[in-house]
Design a protein around this motif. Sequence first.
Motif, PDB file in Angstrom:
ATOM      1  N   LEU A  87      -7.712  -8.657   3.794  1.00 24.48           N
ATOM      2  CA  LEU A  87      -7.183  -8.290   2.466  1.00 24.48           C
ATOM      3  C   LEU A  87      -5.941  -9.128   2.144  1.00 24.48           C
ATOM      4  O   LEU A  87      -5.774  -9.624   1.028  1.00 24.48           O
ATOM      5  CB  LEU A  87      -6.838  -6.795   2.428  1.00 24.48           C
ATOM      6  CG  LEU A  87      -6.509  -6.230   1.057  1.00 24.48           C
ATOM      7  CD1 LEU A  87      -7.726  -6.240   0.147  1.00 24.48           C
ATOM      8  CD2 LEU A  87      -5.956  -4.808   1.159  1.00 24.48           C
ATOM      9  N   LEU A 124       0.830  -1.215   0.000  1.00 28.30           N
ATOM     10  CA  LEU A 124       0.000   0.000   0.000  1.00 28.30           C
ATOM     11  C   LEU A 124       0.858   1.257   0.000  1.00 28.30           C
ATOM     12  O   LEU A 124       0.565   2.224  -0.695  1.00 28.30           O
ATOM     13  CB  LEU A 124      -0.915   0.020   1.225  1.00 28.30           C
ATOM     14  CG  LEU A 124      -2.253  -0.700   1.115  1.00 28.30           C
ATOM     15  CD1 LEU A 124      -2.961  -0.686   2.465  1.00 28.30           C
ATOM     16  CD2 LEU A 124      -3.140  -0.054   0.046  1.00 28.30           C
ATOM     17  N   CYS A 134      -9.262  -5.524  -5.898  1.00 26.22           N
ATOM     18  CA  CYS A 134      -8.901  -4.911  -4.610  1.00 26.22           C
ATOM     19  C   CYS A 134      -9.680  -3.614  -4.372  1.00 26.22           C
ATOM     20  O   CYS A 134      -9.705  -2.729  -5.238  1.00 26.22           O
ATOM     21  CB  CYS A 134      -7.404  -4.614  -4.596  1.00 26.22           C
ATOM     22  SG  CYS A 134      -6.877  -3.817  -3.073  1.00 26.22           S
ATOM     23  N   LEU A 163      -7.005 -11.288  -1.035  1.00 23.72           N
ATOM     24  CA  LEU A 163      -6.656 -10.631  -2.303  1.00 23.72           C
ATOM     25  C   LEU A 163      -5.171 -10.275  -2.423  1.00 23.72           C
ATOM     26  O   LEU A 163      -4.545 -10.552  -3.445  1.00 23.72           O
ATOM     27  CB  LEU A 163      -7.485  -9.353  -2.481  1.00 23.72           C
ATOM     28  CG  LEU A 163      -9.018  -9.534  -2.534  1.00 23.72           C
ATOM     29  CD1 LEU A 163      -9.700  -8.173  -2.605  1.00 23.72           C
ATOM     30  CD2 LEU A 163      -9.413 -10.383  -3.738  1.00 23.72           C
ATOM     31  N   ASP A 204      -4.517 -10.135  -6.285  1.00 21.96           N
ATOM     32  CA  ASP A 204      -5.634  -9.898  -7.202  1.00 21.96           C
ATOM     33  C   ASP A 204      -5.995  -8.405  -7.161  1.00 21.96           C
ATOM     34  O   ASP A 204      -7.011  -7.996  -6.599  1.00 21.96           O
ATOM     35  CB  ASP A 204      -6.817 -10.776  -6.764  1.00 21.96           C
ATOM     36  CG  ASP A 204      -7.941 -10.733  -7.791  1.00 21.96           C
ATOM     37  OD1 ASP A 204      -7.825  -9.969  -8.781  1.00 21.96           O
ATOM     38  OD2 ASP A 204      -8.940 -11.443  -7.599  1.00 21.96           O
ATOM     39  N   CYS A 205      -5.145  -7.596  -7.781  1.00 24.97           N
ATOM     40  CA  CYS A 205      -5.304  -6.141  -7.692  1.00 24.97           C
ATOM     41  C   CYS A 205      -6.582  -5.670  -8.394  1.00 24.97           C
ATOM     42  O   CYS A 205      -7.159  -4.652  -8.005  1.00 24.97           O
ATOM     43  CB  CYS A 205      -4.092  -5.442  -8.287  1.00 24.97           C
ATOM     44  SG  CYS A 205      -2.559  -5.865  -7.435  1.00 24.97           S
TER      45      CYS A 205
HETATM   46  S1  SF4 Z   1      -4.132  -6.327  -3.808  1.00 24.24           S
HETATM   47 FE1  SF4 Z   1      -2.889  -5.141  -5.253  1.00 24.24          FE
HETATM   48  S2  SF4 Z   1      -3.814  -3.120  -5.232  1.00 24.24           S
HETATM   49 FE2  SF4 Z   1      -4.583  -4.160  -3.426  1.00 24.24          FE
HETATM   50  S3  SF4 Z   1      -3.167  -3.575  -1.786  1.00 24.24           S
HETATM   51 FE3  SF4 Z   1      -2.421  -5.495  -2.635  1.00 24.24          FE
HETATM   52  S4  SF4 Z   1      -0.944  -4.883  -4.188  1.00 24.24           S
HETATM   53 FE4  SF4 Z   1      -2.177  -3.071  -3.734  1.00 24.24          FE
END
Ligand code: SF4
Length: 348
Positions: free
Chosen positions: A183, A144, A198, A187, A194-195
């Motif tokens: 998260l 992030l 997200c 993801l 899996d951006c």
């Molecule tokens: S899933 Fe992708 S967009 Fe979401 S915080 Fe992680 S790296 Fe960033």
Amino acid sequence: MTLGERLVEWFLGSRRDLPWRRQRTPYTTWVSEVMLQQTTVDVVAPRFVTFLDRFPDIKALAAAEEDDVVAAWSGLGYYRRARGLRRGALAVVERFAGEIPSDEEALLSLPGVGPYTAAAIRSLAFDLPAPAIDGNVARVAARLFDDDGDVGSATTRRRLQAHLFPHVPEGCAAAFSEALIELGALLCRPKDADCSACPVAEFCGARASGRVSQLPVKRPPKRARPVLSARGWVERGGSLLFVERPVDASLLPGFLELPGRWGPEGEEAPDVVREVLEGLGFDGVCTYEPVAEARHAITHHRIRSVAVRADVAGPAPRGCRFIPWDQVDPERVTTETRKLLQAREATA
Ligand code: SF4
């Protein structure tokens, strides 16, 4: 919507139904966090339920026999965690009248509670803004905030926590912490983030910089350097010679150890011992064969300790003293010296 609000909104709509989320209290949070260390959610979930049936609150856990707690931990492995949890429960009953404290210092004073568990209890159970950074959350936060510090280091983890603090939405600290965990699990996975799905992709620094697959950075541990620690074994009339470490030493101040020093492997232990004893002020030092050997490791050093019998002339100089064998307090000697004493005992 802010980053924190977006995360919380997503979490409330997507969270997995996990047993510890159904009955969130400081006690259930503590139990689940300890179980989840080194064990997967799927393995923990059914065992958490049976453990809670058996020990429904902190007083029940504190009153239980250690063997019963270990038996109820069956299938989770790492039984040291079960014993630590019971010791922590006993401390809560004895020192906090059975109420798990919310204060960070008080939590850290409990056996088995480190910075991560304390932060997890404070944020998840007491809804305080104290994001708990485990490996999972560190990965999410590093991405992030596009932070390429080594996530294995305490400095980086503190910095990531500081990055997260301003994003905790007012009154939603627990949901924010759980959202980060979720998260990372669902993801923002280690290998295949899996951006596209997200909820906070638009805020993500690593996505913007194209470094998602390069973060987090984990530096390999430094290779341990082998060292020789040569120690003098000086016996006189049933007593053994010890040196007291300076009271202002950064490491183990005031502890007792056999006289000696570290050096590179390849040095001759008798030569080192003679040099050290002469440096302390003894005259006429003679050294003989090794009497004990032990091994241990401390940060980045693999230590081979060798105690060499030595005869010395003259009284014990300042900072040194002869202590009768049966009066040596094992709590006051360094680990290295304790291992040498044990090794000597085993072969004498
Ligand atoms: S899933 Fe992708 S967009 Fe979401 S915080 Fe992680 S790296 Fe960033």
